[in-house]
Design a protein around this motif. Structure first.
Motif, PDB file in Angstrom:
ATOM      1  N   TYR A  44       0.774  -1.353   0.002  1.00  0.00           N
ATOM      2  CA  TYR A  44       0.072   0.017  -0.059  1.00  0.00           C
ATOM      3  C   TYR A  44       0.917   1.297  -0.144  1.00  0.00           C
ATOM      4  O   TYR A  44       0.762   2.097  -0.911  1.00  0.00           O
ATOM      5  CB  TYR A  44      -1.100   0.001   0.983  1.00  0.00           C
ATOM      6  N   SER A  45       1.618   1.274   0.937  1.00  0.00           N
ATOM      7  CA  SER A  45       2.245   2.867   1.152  1.00  0.00           C
ATOM      8  C   SER A  45       3.155   3.068  -0.145  1.00  0.00           C
ATOM      9  O   SER A  45       2.932   4.452  -0.457  1.00  0.00           O
ATOM     10  CB  SER A  45       3.265   2.701   2.454  1.00  0.00           C
ATOM     11  N   GLY A  46       4.185   2.328  -0.397  1.00  0.00           N
ATOM     12  CA  GLY A  46       4.948   2.617  -1.687  1.00  0.00           C
ATOM     13  C   GLY A  46       4.037   2.906  -3.066  1.00  0.00           C
ATOM     14  O   GLY A  46       4.168   3.884  -3.542  1.00  0.00           O
ATOM     15  N   PRO A  47       3.234   1.897  -3.255  1.00  0.00           N
ATOM     16  CA  PRO A  47       2.564   2.180  -4.348  1.00  0.00           C
ATOM     17  C   PRO A  47       1.463   3.519  -4.215  1.00  0.00           C
ATOM     18  O   PRO A  47       1.292   4.275  -5.370  1.00  0.00           O
ATOM     19  CB  PRO A  47       1.574   0.977  -4.760  1.00  0.00           C
ATOM     20  N   PHE A  48       0.782   3.644  -3.283  1.00  0.00           N
ATOM     21  CA  PHE A  48       0.207   4.803  -3.077  1.00  0.00           C
ATOM     22  C   PHE A  48       0.896   6.055  -3.387  1.00  0.00           C
ATOM     23  O   PHE A  48       0.403   6.999  -3.944  1.00  0.00           O
ATOM     24  CB  PHE A  48      -0.679   4.660  -1.709  1.00  0.00           C
ATOM     25  N   GLY A  49       1.931   6.119  -2.527  1.00  0.00           N
ATOM     26  CA  GLY A  49       2.938   7.245  -2.735  1.00  0.00           C
ATOM     27  C   GLY A  49       3.216   7.347  -4.116  1.00  0.00           C
ATOM     28  O   GLY A  49       3.323   8.472  -4.525  1.00  0.00           O
ATOM     29  N   HIS A  50       3.669   6.399  -4.968  1.00  0.00           N
ATOM     30  CA  HIS A  50       4.138   6.552  -6.054  1.00  0.00           C
ATOM     31  C   HIS A  50       2.960   7.100  -7.115  1.00  0.00           C
ATOM     32  O   HIS A  50       3.276   8.246  -7.836  1.00  0.00           O
ATOM     33  CB  HIS A  50       4.468   4.874  -6.699  1.00  0.00           C
ATOM     34  N   PHE A  51       2.023   6.759  -6.792  1.00  0.00           N
ATOM     35  CA  PHE A  51       0.600   6.933  -7.818  1.00  0.00           C
ATOM     36  C   PHE A  51       0.271   8.524  -7.253  1.00  0.00           C
ATOM     37  O   PHE A  51      -0.170   9.331  -8.046  1.00  0.00           O
ATOM     38  CB  PHE A  51      -0.602   6.271  -7.781  1.00  0.00           C
ATOM     39  N   LEU A  52       0.240   8.871  -5.732  1.00  0.00           N
ATOM     40  CA  LEU A  52       0.017   9.964  -5.269  1.00  0.00           C
ATOM     41  C   LEU A  52       0.791  11.252  -6.086  1.00  0.00           C
ATOM     42  O   LEU A  52       0.446  12.372  -6.579  1.00  0.00           O
ATOM     43  CB  LEU A  52       0.004  10.110  -3.859  1.00  0.00           C
ATOM     44  N   HIS A  53       2.195  10.878  -6.122  1.00  0.00           N
ATOM     45  CA  HIS A  53       3.131  11.993  -6.452  1.00  0.00           C
ATOM     46  C   HIS A  53       3.077  12.188  -8.065  1.00  0.00           C
ATOM     47  O   HIS A  53       3.046  13.188  -8.451  1.00  0.00           O
ATOM     48  CB  HIS A  53       4.642  11.666  -5.981  1.00  0.00           C
ATOM     49  N   LYS A  54       2.755  11.099  -8.774  1.00  0.00           N
ATOM     50  CA  LYS A  54       2.580  11.251 -10.093  1.00  0.00           C
ATOM     51  C   LYS A  54       1.430  12.107 -10.503  1.00  0.00           C
ATOM     52  O   LYS A  54       1.371  12.869 -11.243  1.00  0.00           O
ATOM     53  CB  LYS A  54       2.349   9.979 -10.710  1.00  0.00           C
TER      54      LYS A  54
END
Length: 185
Positions: free
Chosen positions: A63-73
């Motif tokens: 969750y955290s890594g993928p969520f952060g990846h897509f949030l910042h994109k």
């Protein structure tokens, strides 16, 4: 020793370019696991709770890594080409009003239901009682982290920076919870 660190960093940067989502997910998982290991050691546990560490690593990885990846994109898409303090302030505000409350709520649910294995009724009551103070405390810390992240970090390092700060935050919260428990004893 510095040669090993330099070589490892170079390999990390290549992985970040070639497999950004996977690299950020693994990074978030490793950092949250490491922070829990440190927090357990600081709090004086006699035997490490490996299941807890692994479940938190799963949370970071899934969750955290993928969520952060897509949030910042997404943030870069929403504010495409815009720079400056006003844009950074808007990004921080948007993040704090949307993803921050959601992330805290989801983490509290995951931690209660999955990590601690508590029944839904207990978890719901804990969230009802603790969520407002958790979110208010988060709004004192995370906007500063968000400002630094959006102002100074290149896009590919934002999840790494956020995950590192989340690890420090988790250790701080663990120590705070420990001191509150010690005062009650």
């Amino acid at each position: 020793m510095s040669e090993i660190v330099n070589e490892t960093w170079k390999k990390y940067l290549v992985a970040l370019q070639v497999h950004p989502l996977r690299t950020k997910a693994i990074t978030a998982g490793v950092l949250i696991g490491t922070s829990d290991l440190v927090a357990q050691k600081i709090s004086g546990v006699k035997k490490l709770q490996l299941r807890r560490i692994l479940l938190l690593m799963l949370y970071g990885f899934a969750y955290s890594g993928p969520f952060g990846h897509f949030l910042h994109k997404l943030m870069d898409l929403i504010f495409k080409g815009k720079k400056g303090n006003k844009t950074v302030a808007k990004k921080v505000l948007l993040e704090q009003l949307t993803s921050s409350p959601w992330n805290n709520f989801l983490f509290m649910m995951y931690y209660g239901l999955v990590v601690e294995g508590r029944p839904w009724g207990l978890v719901r009551n804990k969230i009802r009682n603790d969520y407002p103070s958790v979110q208010l405390t988060a709004w004192k810390f995370w906007p500063i982290v968000g400002w630094i992240n959006y102002q100074y970090m290149p896009l590919q390092f934002r999840v790494l920076f956020h995950s590192f700060m989340a690890s420090c935050w988790a250790i701080f919260l663990n120590l705070k919870a420990r001191s509150v428990a010690a005062k009650k004893a």
